[in-house]
Design an enzyme around this catalytic site. Structure first.
Site, PDB file in Angstrom:
ATOM      1  N   GLU A 129      48.096 -69.667  27.964  1.00 34.14           N
ATOM      2  CA  GLU A 129      48.633 -70.871  27.259  1.00 34.14           C
ATOM      3  C   GLU A 129      50.006 -70.594  26.788  1.00 34.14           C
ATOM      4  O   GLU A 129      50.608 -70.727  25.449  1.00 34.14           O
ATOM      5  CB  GLU A 129      47.558 -70.855  25.952  1.00 34.14           C
ATOM      6  CG  GLU A 129      46.175 -71.205  26.319  1.00 34.14           C
ATOM      7  CD  GLU A 129      45.174 -71.543  25.083  1.00 34.14           C
ATOM      8  OE1 GLU A 129      45.769 -71.364  24.140  1.00 34.14           O
ATOM      9  OE2 GLU A 129      44.135 -71.771  25.287  1.00 34.14           O
ATOM     10  N   ASN A 170      47.219 -68.353  33.035  1.00 34.13           N
ATOM     11  CA  ASN A 170      46.363 -69.175  32.477  1.00 34.13           C
ATOM     12  C   ASN A 170      46.667 -70.306  31.546  1.00 34.13           C
ATOM     13  O   ASN A 170      47.235 -70.123  30.600  1.00 34.13           O
ATOM     14  CB  ASN A 170      44.887 -68.486  31.892  1.00 34.13           C
ATOM     15  CG  ASN A 170      43.635 -68.939  31.949  1.00 34.13           C
ATOM     16  OD1 ASN A 170      43.170 -69.267  33.101  1.00 34.13           O
ATOM     17  ND2 ASN A 170      43.063 -68.884  30.815  1.00 34.13           N
ATOM     18  N   HIS A 206      39.053 -77.123  30.127  1.00 33.17           N
ATOM     19  CA  HIS A 206      38.163 -77.737  29.182  1.00 33.17           C
ATOM     20  C   HIS A 206      38.388 -79.044  29.198  1.00 33.17           C
ATOM     21  O   HIS A 206      39.363 -79.632  28.822  1.00 33.17           O
ATOM     22  CB  HIS A 206      38.570 -77.002  27.958  1.00 33.17           C
ATOM     23  CG  HIS A 206      38.484 -75.636  27.585  1.00 33.17           C
ATOM     24  ND1 HIS A 206      37.127 -75.309  27.736  1.00 33.17           N
ATOM     25  CD2 HIS A 206      39.199 -74.508  27.673  1.00 33.17           C
ATOM     26  CE1 HIS A 206      37.160 -73.652  27.730  1.00 33.17           C
ATOM     27  NE2 HIS A 206      38.556 -73.396  27.673  1.00 33.17           N
ATOM     28  N   GLU A 234      37.730 -71.432  32.608  1.00 30.75           N
ATOM     29  CA  GLU A 234      36.913 -71.680  31.347  1.00 30.75           C
ATOM     30  C   GLU A 234      36.139 -73.040  31.619  1.00 30.75           C
ATOM     31  O   GLU A 234      36.247 -73.963  30.593  1.00 30.75           O
ATOM     32  CB  GLU A 234      37.895 -71.729  30.296  1.00 30.75           C
ATOM     33  CG  GLU A 234      38.678 -70.287  30.329  1.00 30.75           C
ATOM     34  CD  GLU A 234      39.468 -70.265  29.062  1.00 30.75           C
ATOM     35  OE1 GLU A 234      39.191 -71.035  28.081  1.00 30.75           O
ATOM     36  OE2 GLU A 234      40.536 -69.309  29.223  1.00 30.75           O
ATOM     37  N   ASP A 236      34.277 -76.369  31.019  1.00 27.21           N
ATOM     38  CA  ASP A 236      33.142 -77.029  30.307  1.00 27.21           C
ATOM     39  C   ASP A 236      33.543 -78.503  30.334  1.00 27.21           C
ATOM     40  O   ASP A 236      34.723 -78.884  30.320  1.00 27.21           O
ATOM     41  CB  ASP A 236      32.802 -76.459  28.921  1.00 27.21           C
ATOM     42  CG  ASP A 236      33.819 -76.062  27.969  1.00 27.21           C
ATOM     43  OD1 ASP A 236      35.004 -76.770  28.222  1.00 27.21           O
ATOM     44  OD2 ASP A 236      33.849 -75.238  27.136  1.00 27.21           O
TER      45      ASP A 236
HETATM   46  C1  XIL Z   1      37.328 -69.223  22.455  1.00 26.22           C
HETATM   47  C2  XIL Z   1      36.109 -68.407  22.229  1.00 26.22           C
HETATM   48  O1  XIL Z   1      35.070 -69.008  23.020  1.00 26.22           O
HETATM   49  C3  XIL Z   1      35.777 -68.673  20.867  1.00 26.22           C
HETATM   50  O2  XIL Z   1      34.443 -67.882  20.588  1.00 26.22           O
HETATM   51  C4  XIL Z   1      36.680 -68.300  19.994  1.00 26.22           C
HETATM   52  O3  XIL Z   1      36.227 -68.429  18.694  1.00 26.22           O
HETATM   53  C5  XIL Z   1      37.977 -68.934  20.210  1.00 26.22           C
HETATM   54  O4  XIL Z   1      38.508 -68.621  21.506  1.00 26.22           O
HETATM   55  N1  XIL Z   1      40.878 -71.054  25.546  1.00 26.22           N
HETATM   56  C6  XIL Z   1      40.618 -69.666  25.873  1.00 26.22           C
HETATM   57  C7  XIL Z   1      39.493 -69.108  25.405  1.00 26.22           C
HETATM   58  O5  XIL Z   1      41.581 -69.196  26.578  1.00 26.22           O
HETATM   59  O6  XIL Z   1      39.984 -67.545  24.959  1.00 26.22           O
HETATM   60  C8  XIL Z   1      39.036 -69.782  23.924  1.00 26.22           C
HETATM   61  O7  XIL Z   1      37.758 -68.837  23.787  1.00 26.22           O
HETATM   62  C9  XIL Z   1      38.742 -71.221  24.384  1.00 26.22           C
HETATM   63  C10 XIL Z   1      40.241 -71.929  24.788  1.00 26.22           C
END
Ligand code: XIL
Length: 313
Positions: A129, A170, A206, A234, A236
Site C-alpha cells: 500500500e 502490493n 477488495h 486478497e 473478496d
Molecule cells: C487485515 C486483516 O485481515 C485483519 O484481520 C486486520 O485486523 C487488518 O488487516 N489489506 C491488507 C491486509 O494488505 O493486510 C489487510 O488485512 C486487509 C487490507
C-alpha cells in the site's frame, strides 16, 4: 473439482486463501483450508506483519507465523509472506521513533532481511500500500523520512536475504486502470531502471458487488507488459447486507469476471482470497453494514460465487 484443481488446469500456479492463527483451532475450518484440491497456497492474514514479528526494536517473534508455515508445509501448500513494510499494523517504536533517514533505512533492512530470511523460499509482499488514491505517495513514516527510495531499500534487503523469493509490491484499488494503477506502473519502471529487484505486482482485489472495474483485464495486461508477474492477492467481493439471491448471483458474476481477467493473462500467476469463509472475513469489522464477501458462507456452505470462480478459469 476444487478451486486449486481448476486453477492449475488453467495453467495458473495456485489458488489460495488467507488465514489467521485464531482460526486454526476450528477443525471444520482447517479441514477445508487444508484441502489442496481447493487451496494450494496460504497467506497469513496478520502474523507476519511488523507489529507481530518485531514488536520492539531487534526483538523478533516468529511463533504465530511459524504455525501457519507449518500448516502449509504439512499440507504441501505454497506460502505468500505478508508483509515487510506497511504503514499499518506498524509498532509505534517505528512510527514515532523520530529516526533519521539513514537509521530508518537500516531499520527496514534489518526487519526485511530478518523476516524474509526466517521465512525463506516464499513469495513476499515486500511493500504494501505505497500509494494514495490519486497516485501520489502515501505519507507514511517511511515515505516522509526516506522518500520513494524506501521501496528499493526494502526490496534489496529482501533479495539479499533470500535470492529465491518472488518479491512483490502490493496495493488496493489498482484493479482497474486509473491514477493509482499508473503510479504502480511508474514505480515498477523506476525500480527496473535502478536495477532494484521487483518480480511482481500484487492486486489486492477488495471489491464491491456490482462494481468490478471493466478495465481489470487491460490493467493486468499493462502490469504484465512490464515483464513482471501479477497476482490477485486478497480477493473478496463484499455486499451491503442483508444477503439476497440477486446479490449472490451478481457476486457470482463478479468473481467470474475477476478470475477470467487473471486467467486471460499468462503472467497472472495466481489468485488468493482473503480467507475463504464469511465466518472469518475482515469485511464486517471494517466496512459498516457490509459482508458476505467470500465464496463459502459462515456455515461452510459453498455460495454461487464458488461456481463463478470455477467458471472464470
Ligand atoms: C487485515 C486483516 O485481515 C485483519 O484481520 C486486520 O485486523 C487488518 O488487516 N489489506 C491488507 C491486509 O494488505 O493486510 C489487510 O488485512 C486487509 C487490507
Amino acid at each position: 473439482a476444487g478451486l486449486a484443481v481448476v486453477a492449475k488446469a488453467a495453467g495458473k500456479l495456485y489458488f489460495g486463501s488467507a488465514t489467521d492463527n485464531p482460526e486454526l483451532s476450528d477443525a471444520p475450518y482447517v479441514a477445508i483450508l487444508s484441502d489442496t484440491k481447493e487451496f494450494n497456497q496460504i497467506t497469513p492474514g496478520n502474523s507476519m506483519k511488523w507489529d507481530a514479528t518485531e514488536p520492539s526494536r531487534g526483538t523478533f517473534r516468529f511463533a504465530n507465523g511459524d504455525a501457519i508455515v507449518d500448516l502449509a508445509k504439512n499440507n504441501g501448500q505454497l506460502l505468500r509472506g505478508h508483509t515487510c513494510v506497511w504503514h499499518s499494523q506498524l509498532p509505534s517504536w517505528v512510527t514515532n521513533g523520530g529516526f533519521n533517514n539513514a537509521t530508518l533505512q537500516s531499520i527496514i533492512q534489518t526487519h526485511c532481511s530478518t523476516v524474509v530470511d526466517h521465512y525463506k523460499g516464499q513469495i513476499w509482499d515486500v511493500v504494501n500500500e505505497p500509494f494514495n488514491e490519486d497516485g501520489t505517495w502515501r505519507t507514511s513514516v517511511f515515505y516522509n523520512t526516506i522518500g520513494p527510495e524506501y521501496v528499493a531499500v526494502a526490496l534489496r534487503a529482501a533479495r539479499a536475504a533470500d535470492p529465491n523469493a518472488k518479491l512483490y509490491v502490493n496495493d488496493y484499488n489498482i484493479d482497474g486502470t486509473g491514477a493509482k494503477s499508473t503510479a504502480m506502473v511508474n514505480l515498477v519502471k523506476s525500480l527496473q531502471a535502478q536495477g532494484a529487484p521487483i518480480d511482481g505486482v500484487g492486486i489486492q482485489g477488495h471489491l464491491i458487488v456490482g462494481q468490478v472495474p471493466t478495465t481489470i483485464q487491460a490493467n493486468i495486461e499493462q502490469f504484465a507488459a512490464l515483464g513482471v508477474e501479477v497476482a490477485i492477492t486478497e480477493l473478496d467481493i463484499r455486499m451491503t447486507l442483508p444477503v439476497t439471491d440477486a446479490l449472490l448471483q451478481q457476486q457470482k458474476r463478479d468473481y467470474q469476471t475477476v478470475i477470467a481477467a487473471c486467467n486471460a493473462v499468462p503472467k497472472c500467476v495466481g489468485v488468493t482470497i482473503w480467507d475463504y469463509t464469511d465466518k472469518y472475513s475482515w469485511v464486517p469489522s471494517v466496512f459498516n453494514g457490509q459482508g458476505a464477501a467470500l465464496p463459502w458462507d459462515a456455515n461452510f456452505n459453498k455460495k454461487p460465487a464458488y461456481d463463478g470462480i470455477v467458471a472464470g478459469f
